[in-house]
Design an enzyme around this catalytic site. Structure first.
Site, PDB file in Angstrom:
ATOM      1  N   GLY A   8     -47.393  17.566 -25.579  1.00  0.00           N
ATOM      2  CA  GLY A   8     -47.090  17.209 -24.199  1.00  0.00           C
ATOM      3  C   GLY A   8     -45.641  17.449 -23.839  1.00  0.00           C
ATOM      4  CG  ASP A  13     -43.047  10.257 -20.703  1.00  0.00           C
ATOM      5  OD1 ASP A  13     -42.514  10.191 -19.578  1.00  0.00           O
ATOM      6  OD2 ASP A  13     -43.831   9.393 -21.134  1.00  0.00           O
ATOM      7  CB  SER A 130     -51.271   3.425 -21.291  1.00  0.00           C
ATOM      8  OG  SER A 130     -51.335   2.924 -19.970  1.00  0.00           O
ATOM      9  CD  GLU A 132     -53.855   1.288 -16.193  1.00  0.00           C
ATOM     10  OE1 GLU A 132     -54.955   0.689 -16.140  1.00  0.00           O
ATOM     11  OE2 GLU A 132     -53.030   1.261 -15.265  1.00  0.00           O
ATOM     12  CE1 TYR A 154     -54.093   7.750 -20.215  1.00  0.00           C
ATOM     13  CE2 TYR A 154     -53.486   5.656 -19.198  1.00  0.00           C
ATOM     14  CZ  TYR A 154     -53.162   6.749 -19.971  1.00  0.00           C
ATOM     15  OH  TYR A 154     -51.898   6.858 -20.509  1.00  0.00           O
ATOM     16  NE  ARG A 189     -45.534   9.066 -13.336  1.00  0.00           N
ATOM     17  CZ  ARG A 189     -46.369   8.809 -14.333  1.00  0.00           C
ATOM     18  NH1 ARG A 189     -46.736   9.772 -15.162  1.00  0.00           N
ATOM     19  NH2 ARG A 189     -46.838   7.584 -14.524  1.00  0.00           N
ATOM     20  CG  PHE A 193     -48.658  10.070 -11.482  1.00  0.00           C
ATOM     21  CD1 PHE A 193     -49.226   9.056 -12.248  1.00  0.00           C
ATOM     22  CD2 PHE A 193     -48.734  11.374 -11.939  1.00  0.00           C
ATOM     23  CE1 PHE A 193     -49.848   9.352 -13.459  1.00  0.00           C
ATOM     24  CE2 PHE A 193     -49.355  11.675 -13.149  1.00  0.00           C
ATOM     25  CZ  PHE A 193     -49.917  10.663 -13.901  1.00  0.00           C
ATOM     26  CE  LYS A 197     -50.570  10.574  -0.895  1.00  0.00           C
ATOM     27  NZ  LYS A 197     -51.968  10.067  -0.907  1.00  0.00           N
ATOM     28  NE  ARG A 222     -50.619   0.011 -12.487  1.00  0.00           N
ATOM     29  CZ  ARG A 222     -51.658  -0.532 -11.890  1.00  0.00           C
ATOM     30  NH1 ARG A 222     -51.531  -1.697 -11.275  1.00  0.00           N
ATOM     31  NH2 ARG A 222     -52.826   0.089 -11.878  1.00  0.00           N
ATOM     32  NE  ARG A 283     -55.566   4.364  -9.286  1.00  0.00           N
ATOM     33  CZ  ARG A 283     -54.486   4.183 -10.034  1.00  0.00           C
ATOM     34  NH1 ARG A 283     -54.358   3.068 -10.736  1.00  0.00           N
ATOM     35  NH2 ARG A 283     -53.549   5.107 -10.085  1.00  0.00           N
ATOM     36  CD  GLU A 286     -55.122  -0.768  -9.075  1.00  0.00           C
ATOM     37  OE1 GLU A 286     -54.679  -0.586 -10.231  1.00  0.00           O
ATOM     38  OE2 GLU A 286     -55.061   0.079  -8.190  1.00  0.00           O
TER      39      GLU A 286
END
Length: 326
Positions: A8, A13, A130, A132, A154, A189, A193, A197, A222, A283, A286
């Site tokens: 990646g 990152d 993450s 998440e 994810y 970024r 995202f 945006k 967040r 979403r 969430e």
């Protein structure tokens, strides 16, 4: 000279980590996917520097679904450190492509662990996981002992990968670290995202190139930090005497609304005149209350976030303005 390998590397990152490692005297190798286009814009300043590219920075065609190629590259490069940052990392998109998300994010990590396990001198391994993982946690803030409870594909894929890293650390003796990363942003970024945006739209509206901005739920919160701070934590975690898991977070919650207000404030506009709600952008499920406790990273690694939320959004918005003006 220390040698590092990054999956990646062309991402947000990966680019910041490459800069950090090069500044510390590393030889840096990265895996890139063989595609019909060469999308390496985040590495462009390094890619076009003749004193760095193919001197101390090397890119190799390899992919997480091609273990033979990965094994061949790693056997040849012989890195002391491997940073695994690759994978499908867009939460909203994971609902649309759950199989692809799990294939690259979950199984890709397992394949990499198997390769490292077989190397004669296994390198130290960092896995970017993450927040998440926690989904809708019962406690806030969350730390390394918070129960895993993902609510999107994810998060499920990351939960599998994170647990496999622990298994390989305990069962096979790999120096394997899970970095539990909370949301971290920057001018690099991806455009899909919400932070990027919003900052991009604020700059475009200021420049007269856009009329309005459509958003979903702006109340979502967040723990947002800067990617430069996050990658510094990655490096620090592999310099410690023993491998462990670490939360990297600011410990402060901010909403999408806060991002909106800061971005438009940075360009001197009132967001209320330009922003509309689109229910289609909500979403299916969430995450809530995701705010991290980085006490362990502070105590053991000496890590602290250095960039404030306000400075982060201002930097992102100004970068978008500069790009438009250029």
């Amino acid at each position: 000279m220390s040698i590092a390998f990054i999956t990646g590397i062309t991402g947000q990152d990966g680019s910041y980590l490459s800069e950090l490692l090069l500044a510390k005297g590393y030889e840096v190798h990265g895996a890139v996917r063989r595609t019909s286009t060469l999308e390496r814009s985040r590495l462009a300043h390094l890619y076009h520097d003749r004193e760095i590219y193919n001197q101390r920075l090397f890119l190799h065609y390899a992919d997480l679904d091609d273990p033979t190629t990965l094994r061949r590259v790693l056997s040849r490069v012989k890195p002391q450190e491997v940073y695994h940052l690759a994978g499908q990392s867009h939460v909203g998109l994971s609902f649309e492509i759950p199989e692809t998300t799990c294939e690259f994010t979950a199984m890709g990590t397992l394949r990499l662990l198997e390769i490292l396990r077989d190397l004669p001198d296994a390198p130290r391994f960092f896995h970017a996981t993450s927040s998440e993982l926690f989904g809708r946690p019962q406690q806030a803030p969350q730390d390394e002992s918070t129960p895993v409870n993902p609510v999107n594909p994810y998060g499920c894929a990351k939960a599998f990968a994170t647990q496999m890293v622990k298994v390989y650390r305990q069962a096979h003796g790999l120096f394997a670290v899970n970095g539990i990363l909370y949301n971290h942003e920057s001018p690099r970024r991806g455009e899909g995202f919400v932070t990027r945006k919003i900052c991009r739209a604020a700059a475009a509206i200021k420049a007269g190139q856009q009329d309005k901005l459509m958003l979903g739920d702006t109340s979502a919160q967040r723990d947002w930090g800067h990617a430069r701070d996050t990658v510094r934590g990655m490096w620090l975690s592999l310099q410690h005497d023993s491998a462990d898991d670490y939360v990297f977070a600011t410990g402060q919650l901010h909403s999408v609304q806060d991002v909106l207000e800061q971005a438009f404030h940075a360009v001197g506009l009132d967001w209320r005149a330009y922003v509309e709600t689109d229910p289609g952008m909500l979403r299916p499920s969430e995450s809530f209350n995701l705010v991290g406790d980085a006490s362990k990273a502070r105590a053991r690694l000496g890590w602290e976030p250095e960039v404030s939320f306000e400075a982060l959004i201002h930097e992102m918005t100004q970068a978008e303005l500069e790009a438009l003006n250029a």
